[in-house]
Design a protein around this motif. Structure first.
Motif, PDB file in Angstrom:
ATOM      1  N   LEU A   7       0.820  -1.201   0.000  1.00 50.13           N
ATOM      2  CA  LEU A   7       0.000   0.000   0.000  1.00 50.13           C
ATOM      3  C   LEU A   7       0.863   1.264   0.000  1.00 50.13           C
ATOM      4  O   LEU A   7       0.571   2.228  -0.720  1.00 50.13           O
ATOM      5  N   VAL A   8       1.940   1.254   0.764  1.00 47.97           N
ATOM      6  CA  VAL A   8       2.853   2.403   0.793  1.00 47.97           C
ATOM      7  C   VAL A   8       3.534   2.573  -0.560  1.00 47.97           C
ATOM      8  O   VAL A   8       3.661   3.688  -1.077  1.00 47.97           O
ATOM      9  N   LEU A  10       2.403   1.579  -3.512  1.00 50.54           N
ATOM     10  CA  LEU A  10       1.412   2.024  -4.485  1.00 50.54           C
ATOM     11  C   LEU A  10       1.060   3.495  -4.300  1.00 50.54           C
ATOM     12  O   LEU A  10       0.907   4.224  -5.281  1.00 50.54           O
ATOM     13  N   SER A  11       0.957   3.937  -3.065  1.00 48.48           N
ATOM     14  CA  SER A  11       0.652   5.348  -2.846  1.00 48.48           C
ATOM     15  C   SER A  11       1.824   6.234  -3.252  1.00 48.48           C
ATOM     16  O   SER A  11       1.629   7.329  -3.788  1.00 48.48           O
ATOM     17  N   PHE A  12       3.050   5.764  -3.040  1.00 49.84           N
ATOM     18  CA  PHE A  12       4.222   6.520  -3.472  1.00 49.84           C
ATOM     19  C   PHE A  12       4.284   6.627  -4.991  1.00 49.84           C
ATOM     20  O   PHE A  12       4.553   7.697  -5.544  1.00 49.84           O
ATOM     21  N   GLY A  14       1.753   6.384  -7.036  1.00 51.84           N
ATOM     22  CA  GLY A  14       0.651   7.256  -7.446  1.00 51.84           C
ATOM     23  C   GLY A  14       0.994   8.725  -7.278  1.00 51.84           C
ATOM     24  O   GLY A  14       0.648   9.558  -8.120  1.00 51.84           O
ATOM     25  N   ALA A  15       1.689   9.048  -6.197  1.00 49.25           N
ATOM     26  CA  ALA A  15       2.112  10.432  -5.974  1.00 49.25           C
ATOM     27  C   ALA A  15       3.132  10.873  -7.024  1.00 49.25           C
ATOM     28  O   ALA A  15       3.094  12.021  -7.486  1.00 49.25           O
ATOM     29  N   THR A 112       0.321   1.861 -11.552  1.00 49.06           N
ATOM     30  CA  THR A 112      -0.108   1.835 -10.155  1.00 49.06           C
ATOM     31  C   THR A 112      -1.495   1.203 -10.024  1.00 49.06           C
ATOM     32  O   THR A 112      -1.733   0.397  -9.112  1.00 49.06           O
ATOM     33  N   PHE A 116      -2.375  -2.189  -8.056  1.00 52.07           N
ATOM     34  CA  PHE A 116      -3.422  -2.291  -7.038  1.00 52.07           C
ATOM     35  C   PHE A 116      -4.297  -3.508  -7.273  1.00 52.07           C
ATOM     36  O   PHE A 116      -4.613  -4.253  -6.340  1.00 52.07           O
TER      37      PHE A 116
END
Length: 130
Positions: A7-8, A10-12, A14-15, A112, A116
């Motif tokens: 999750l970290v 994927l969020s990185f 995405g950012a 990303t 997910f």
């Protein structure tokens, strides 16, 4: 703990993808915000998959027509998201540098979204797949 790391990551990513998109819009050289319409493609990209997953039953081993139609629509949405900044650059609404940044952001964001679904789209919590 592996789910938290995924999750970290994927969020990185995405950012990073959204940063590329914002750089393509907001840099002093470009200053055109038309490429932000690509966000609509990011939002509607997983919708055909969610609809097909909800409608089709997963009891058969073969691929269903509903799932294949969802793959077709998702592919059309992704290709449209890559084609939109190219068309904008071709008609000289945005510069080619902004187009490159938006295309880089598209690649990162769609990878990303794919990540997910690969990490978290396995099924319910009570299956034997885990």
């Amino acid at each position: 703990m592996a789910g938290v790391k995924a999750l970290v990551a994927l969020s990185f990513s995405g950012a990073i993808g959204l940063t590329f998109l914002m750089l393509g819009c907001a840099l002093e050289l470009y200053r055109v915000y038309w490429p932000l319409f690509v966000l609509i493609f990011y939002i509607i990209c997983p919708i055909p998959h969610f609809i097909a997953k909800r409608i089709s039953d997963d009891t058969d081993a073969a691929s269903s027509a509903c799932r294949e139609l969802a793959y077709f629509f998702t592919t059309g949405i992704v290709v449209s998201a890559f084609g939109f900044p190219i068309i904008l650059a071709r008609v000289q609404v945005i510069m080619w540098g902004a187009c490159g940044l938006v295309l880089a952001g598209n690649a990162v964001i769609f990878l990303t979204i794919l990540g997910f679904f690969l990490v978290f789209g396995r099924g319910d919590d009570f299956s034997w797949e885990q």
